[in-house]
Design a protein around this motif. Structure first.
Motif, PDB file in Angstrom:
ATOM      1  N   THR B 294      -3.236  -9.618  -9.006  1.00  0.00           N
ATOM      2  CA  THR B 294      -2.728  -8.147  -9.421  1.00  0.00           C
ATOM      3  C   THR B 294      -4.483  -7.398  -9.547  1.00  0.00           C
ATOM      4  O   THR B 294      -4.136  -6.215  -9.410  1.00  0.00           O
ATOM      5  CB  THR B 294      -2.375  -7.879 -11.050  1.00  0.00           C
ATOM      6  N   GLN B 297      -8.027  -5.821  -4.785  1.00  0.00           N
ATOM      7  CA  GLN B 297      -7.805  -4.836  -3.845  1.00  0.00           C
ATOM      8  C   GLN B 297      -8.287  -5.187  -2.390  1.00  0.00           C
ATOM      9  O   GLN B 297      -9.313  -5.874  -2.210  1.00  0.00           O
ATOM     10  CB  GLN B 297      -8.671  -3.532  -4.452  1.00  0.00           C
ATOM     11  N   ARG B 298      -8.061  -4.379  -1.558  1.00  0.00           N
ATOM     12  CA  ARG B 298      -8.395  -4.481  -0.237  1.00  0.00           C
ATOM     13  C   ARG B 298      -9.461  -3.832  -0.063  1.00  0.00           C
ATOM     14  O   ARG B 298      -9.581  -2.338   0.195  1.00  0.00           O
ATOM     15  CB  ARG B 298      -7.456  -4.296   0.825  1.00  0.00           C
ATOM     16  N   ASP B 488      -2.459  -2.852   3.020  1.00  0.00           N
ATOM     17  CA  ASP B 488      -2.892  -1.968   1.947  1.00  0.00           C
ATOM     18  C   ASP B 488      -1.856  -1.647   0.644  1.00  0.00           C
ATOM     19  O   ASP B 488      -2.131  -1.949  -0.307  1.00  0.00           O
ATOM     20  CB  ASP B 488      -2.919  -0.346   2.398  1.00  0.00           C
ATOM     21  N   SER B 489      -0.506  -1.715   1.046  1.00  0.00           N
ATOM     22  CA  SER B 489       0.445  -1.741   0.193  1.00  0.00           C
ATOM     23  C   SER B 489       1.795  -1.836   0.585  1.00  0.00           C
ATOM     24  O   SER B 489       2.368  -1.053   1.129  1.00  0.00           O
ATOM     25  CB  SER B 489       0.460  -0.317  -0.611  1.00  0.00           C
ATOM     26  N   ILE B 491       4.456  -2.829  -0.964  1.00  0.00           N
ATOM     27  CA  ILE B 491       5.443  -2.199  -1.915  1.00  0.00           C
ATOM     28  C   ILE B 491       5.829  -0.824  -1.606  1.00  0.00           C
ATOM     29  O   ILE B 491       6.889  -0.195  -1.425  1.00  0.00           O
ATOM     30  CB  ILE B 491       5.331  -2.407  -3.463  1.00  0.00           C
ATOM     31  N   ALA B 492       4.739  -0.097  -1.209  1.00  0.00           N
ATOM     32  CA  ALA B 492       4.624   1.362  -0.877  1.00  0.00           C
ATOM     33  C   ALA B 492       5.608   1.535   0.599  1.00  0.00           C
ATOM     34  O   ALA B 492       6.501   2.355   0.746  1.00  0.00           O
ATOM     35  CB  ALA B 492       3.505   1.919  -0.683  1.00  0.00           C
ATOM     36  N   GLY B 616      -0.776   1.030 -20.992  1.00  0.00           N
ATOM     37  CA  GLY B 616       0.585   0.798 -20.284  1.00  0.00           C
ATOM     38  C   GLY B 616      -0.036   0.470 -18.694  1.00  0.00           C
ATOM     39  O   GLY B 616       0.826  -0.332 -18.315  1.00  0.00           O
ATOM     40  N   THR B 617      -0.926   0.988 -18.187  1.00  0.00           N
ATOM     41  CA  THR B 617      -1.249   0.597 -16.952  1.00  0.00           C
ATOM     42  C   THR B 617      -2.193  -0.630 -16.824  1.00  0.00           C
ATOM     43  O   THR B 617      -2.803  -0.928 -17.998  1.00  0.00           O
ATOM     44  CB  THR B 617      -2.087   1.715 -16.180  1.00  0.00           C
ATOM     45  N   THR B 618      -2.265  -1.048 -15.845  1.00  0.00           N
ATOM     46  CA  THR B 618      -3.146  -2.488 -15.797  1.00  0.00           C
ATOM     47  C   THR B 618      -4.858  -2.209 -16.031  1.00  0.00           C
ATOM     48  O   THR B 618      -5.126  -1.029 -15.435  1.00  0.00           O
ATOM     49  CB  THR B 618      -3.062  -2.974 -14.275  1.00  0.00           C
ATOM     50  N   PRO B 619      -5.373  -3.075 -16.501  1.00  0.00           N
ATOM     51  CA  PRO B 619      -6.862  -2.611 -16.729  1.00  0.00           C
ATOM     52  C   PRO B 619      -7.540  -2.378 -15.442  1.00  0.00           C
ATOM     53  O   PRO B 619      -7.294  -2.928 -14.385  1.00  0.00           O
ATOM     54  CB  PRO B 619      -7.334  -4.223 -17.343  1.00  0.00           C
TER      55      PRO B 619
END
Lengths: 267, 631
Positions: B294, B297-298, B488-489, B491-492, B616-619
């Motif tokens: 998680t 990042q690329r 890149d994404s 899910i997008a 609530g967002t990821t660190p």
């Protein structure tokens, strides 16, 4: 869709469970196909889970999701998108290494993929023209023309959220799910964002379903709101009614809170 | 049944040793999120150190053992913790390349010290046996099982009961929380690495007596532990232990069966790789979760090819290539092979650089192409047609490897391709359809229109140009854009309505086709082709490392990176006759690959600013690298 109160998305008894945790509990609600509907609730109320169930990222444990009258409960994310459901993410999901222009163009071009045997290789001239036209148009609408050539990953959060919105606007979506679009935005950026969403709804005739914490923004743009608490739908009605409702005030805004002039409850 | 009992016993003993290595791997992977491909090489180095102390310096073996374990564990524990911290923000590809680089470095260091010839490793444990239930059991085997069990139980208790152990389990998810427990995240990670590498060292020293002091074999044996780790979902130590024992028992028992059937001779040694590949292939969705994924990042951006330039840049390349036969006449064959490797590198570039998928089995595709064209030409097919067919035959192989790629990414895809490559190498290279059982290489033929060395050399750039155009076409086609988007994404891209699952298939098929063609060209360049030209370890791994090296400067395009990599891998070594200098060159490649992985986090695109991140967002990644000193 000529019907003024056409329903874009309708949930019937939607329930989402993660193991033993009940995130969304038997929710029944409708989202209009031609106006902006808000979804509010405290943290952990199940808003994002509900969104993910709508988009197909998590499977509904029971109940159904209907998109423009078609049951999509078991349909994949991509298929739902092709049926007209677009979304943005709580944590921006951009094609970071691509330019702003290319991000938005992909929003439109995605509809052509797998359309013809040749589709993975080249865009047909007609497709290319259409993509270019739509991209230009959307960039203008979202005021991104000036930064069209910049790499998406290098933009500020506000700009990134705008690009994400523009990308989904460039596509064939008729109903947008916006997940906390104003988080990370400055007050000024929020105002611009709200304006653009309203413009888009008016010009393109879209329905929008938005999770938002900024109550000002909700009050300004949403015609209807649904309120979730502990996974249950505790209120559905107009925004004005929601603001006035004692139940909503208690569960969401806190015992003594009154809608403030600026910032959300967490500001 | 009775015939098999001794084999089962020795399988359990071997399995316990492999299990120790596998558990060490799982442990450091869980705590750091870095899958250590150098784990086996560290075991080999430990065996080397022990050999030095015990055999050459004459220390008593318990003392030599303790010194070895403490030394190797501490040194590599500290080194690996630093490496892991430095690549914490790098892309998965770069994380993999960093440990591949260490593996290459250590293997060349090992070879520099102990040469390429296998040395007899002293049996330091008791060779005496006793009889139990009609089976001879060596004390050595008993010790192996006891040590393995002891470590497995100790680690399980350690993870459950001690603060440090719990900290190791928690650290990848939330270093901040571990800090709140009063533990320094860096210290926790460091100890995880120390324990992990010590386990590798134990395995290395104990395994060495049975196979001798041979770096590559020792490394491979630990790679067999990857299969066990997969059975344990790269997370459970008891399951890992059990997996290792089952696999080694299978190997031992099947070697007995295979000894009666010559055609199955190579089957047993391929079992661990088959298990690894099958687990990765068949694991249900969500069963294998990439540790720390998680946070990834690329960071590496693929340089945008400037559409206006292109041809102008090609001129110096074309001139250089045209001059090669005149400038480098004595090494023309190496240059020919080098040019072929440019094509191979380009095929890999499609996967690694364009779609951010790693393939550690590129030489396998090439081997398929090489043998296919050989057999087709033997059966009278025209040379050119056989060349095309070689590429086409490699396509279904690429598609097969792409099946795990549909669901797996990052380190698990790397493992799937690695295990596939090793499986084909151990199980199928000897089959009559490929290189055959005969130790002699296959004699290959050149086409009638390019019989001479010079003519054949010039043929390569022509084929290469076609391949280059194909790569260019994919890069610029909609497919290329979609692959970039997916990298890149994913899910997008899904949420825009694109079915992304078939995209890796297209990329792998194209890459396999090109690699197949390149493989078919290799044989005729020198006239013979053998399975040693197509090893997964080290050649496929070196390909990846050198491609990344060649592309260290982000302005370098596909062709430049491939050219640089191929010259480094094939041409330069041909000018070096000294074994030591050759190992030194590999050493340099290893170190440089690690450095390139570090550098990739520095030349990243500016990180997106996230002001006032809502709860609530990821660190944020900054918090995650609290152990690292880079902001």
């Amino acid at each position: 869709m000529a019907d003024h109160h056409a329903v874009g998305l309708s949930l019937r008894g939607l329930t989402v469970r993660y193991g033993g945790v009940l995130a969304v509990d038997d929710v029944r609600l409708d989202v209009a196909a031609d106006s902006i509907t808000g979804l509010i609730g405290p943290n952990g109320a199940g808003k994002t889970s509900l969104f993910n169930a709508c988009a197909g990222l998590v499977r509904a444990s029971s109940g159904s999701v209907e998109l423009f009258g078609q049951d999509v409960t078991r349909t994949s994310v991509a298929k739902r998108a092709r049926l007209g459901l677009g979304r943005t993410f709580q944590r921006v999901e951009l094609f970071k290494t691509l330019s702003v222009h290319d991000n938005i163009a992909m929003g439109h071009e995605s509809a052509y993929v797998w359309k013809h045997p040749y589709s993975l290789l080249q865009a047909l001239p007609s497709e290319r023209r259409e993509t270019e036209r739509v991209t230009e148009q959307v960039m203008e609408l979202c005021r991104l023309t000036d930064i069209a050539g910049r790499t998406a990953g290098s933009l500020s959060t506000g700009q990134q959220r705008m690009v994400e919105l523009a990308r989904v606007l460039a596509g064939p979506s008729r109903l947008l799910l916006l997940d906390e679009p104003s988080s990370g935005l400055t007050g000024q950026e929020r105002a611009v964002f709200a304006e653009i969403v309203e413009d888009a709804v008016r010009i393109l005739g879209l329905g929008v379903f938005v999770v938002e914490h900024d109550m000002d923004l909700v009050a300004r743009i949403c015609a209807q709101v649904h309120v979730l608490n502990f996974g249950r739908l505790i209120f559905s009605g107009t925004t004005r009614e929601a603001m006035a409702s004692e139940l909503v005030q208690r569960s969401y805004l806190g015992e003594s809170a009154v809608p403030e002039a600026s910032g959300g409850p967490r500001a | 049944m009775h015939d098999y009992l001794p084999l089962i016993v020795s399988g359990i003993a071997d399995g316990s040793l492999v299990a120790i290595a596998a558990m060490g791997l799982v442990l450091s992977y869980k705590a750091s999120g870095i899958f250590n491909f150098a784990h086996g090489a560290i075991g080999a180095v430990a065996a080397g150190v022990f050999y030095q102390l015990y055999k050459l310096n004459g220390l008593p073996w318990p003392l030599a053992l303790v010194i070895t374990l403490v030394l190797v564990g501490l040194v590599f524990g500290f080194v690996m913790e630093r490496v892991a911290a430095l690549v914490a923000n790098a892309s998965t590809t770069m994380k993999i390349v960093s440990t591949l680089g260490i593996m290459i470095t250590l293997t060349s260091l090992f070879n520099l010290r102990y040469g390429g010839i296998t040395k007899q490793f002293p049996d330091f444990l008791s060779q005496r046996t006793f009889r139990l239930g009609g089976v001879n059991i060596a004390w050595e085997q008993v010790i192996a099982v006891l040590v393995g069990l002891l470590l497995a139980v100790a680690m399980t208790v350690f993870f459950r009961r001690t603060i440090l152990g719990r900290g190791m389990r928690a650290i990848v998810d939330d270093p901040q929380l571990v800090a709140l427990m009063g533990l320094n995240p860096t210290t926790v990670r460091r100890w995880a690495w120390v324990i992990g590498t010590t386990f590798a060292a134990v395995a290395g020293v104990f395994i060495a007596p049975s196979i001798g002091l041979d770096g590559t074999t020792l490394t491979l044996l630990v790679v067999e532990g990857f299969g066990a780790a997969a059975i344990g979902r790269f997370s459970s130590l008891p399951l890992t232990y059990l997996g290792a024992v089952i696999i080694q028992v299978l190997v031992a028992v099947s070697s007995k069966v295979a000894s009666d059937h010559p055609s199955l001779q190579s089957a047993p040694s391929s079992i661990p790789f088959a298990v690894l590949f099958l687990v990765l292939l068949l694991s249900p969705k969500g069963w294998l979760v990439e540790v720390g994924a998680t946070l990834q990042q690329r960071v590496v951006t693929i340089p945008r090819q400037n559409r206006r330039v292109g041809l102008a840049k090609l001129v110096p390349v074309v001139v250089l290539v045209a001059l090669v036969p005149h400038l480098f006449e004595t090494h023309l064959l190496a240059w020919t092979k080098g040019m072929i490797f440019v094509l191979l590198m380009m095929s890999l570039s499609l996967l690694v650089r364009l779609s951010n998928q790693i393939s550690l089995c590129q030489m396998t595709f090439a081997a398929v192409g090489a043998t296919a064209s050989y057999h087709l030409v033997q059966r009278g097919l025209p040379w050119t047609l056989a060349l095309v067919c070689a590429g086409l035959i490699a396509i279904p192989i690429g598609a097969f490897v792409a099946i795990p790629a549909v669901r797996l990414s990052g380190v698990y895809l790397a493992l799937a391709t690695l295990s596939f490559g090793l499986f084909v190498q151990t199980a199928l290279y000897d089959s009559p359809l490929m290189f055959g059982n005969d130790p002699l290489p296959l004699i290959t033929m050149r086409p009638s229109f390019a019989e001479s060395d010079t003519a054949y050399f010039y043929l390569i750039p022509v084929v290469g140009a076609v391949g280059f155009l194909l790569v260019r076409l994919v890069e610029r086609a909609r497919l290329g854009q979609l692959l970039r988007c997916k990298a890149d994404s994913a899910i997008a891209l899904e949420s825009l309505g694109v079915n992304t699952s078939l995209l890796p298939l297209a990329a792998f098929c194209t890459a396999a086709f090109l690699a197949g063609v390149a493989g078919a060209l290799i044989g005729p360049s020198v006239g013979v082709v053998s399975k040693n030209d197509f090893t997964t370890i080290p050649t496929s791994l070196l390909l990846v490392a050198l491609l990344v090296l060649g592309a260290r400067d982000q302005r370098i395009g596909t062709l430049g990176a491939a050219l640089g990599g191929a010259i480094g891998l094939i041409v330069i070594p041909d000018y070096i006759s000294s074994y030591d200098v050759l190992q030194g060159l590999n050493l340099f490649f290893g170190v440089a690959a690690v450095e390139a992985a570090f550098a990739s986090t520095r030349v990243s695109t500016p990180r997106a600013r996230r002001s006032s991140t809502p709860s609530g967002t990821t660190p944020q990644p900054e918090l995650v690298t609290a152990g690292g000193r880079r902001g």
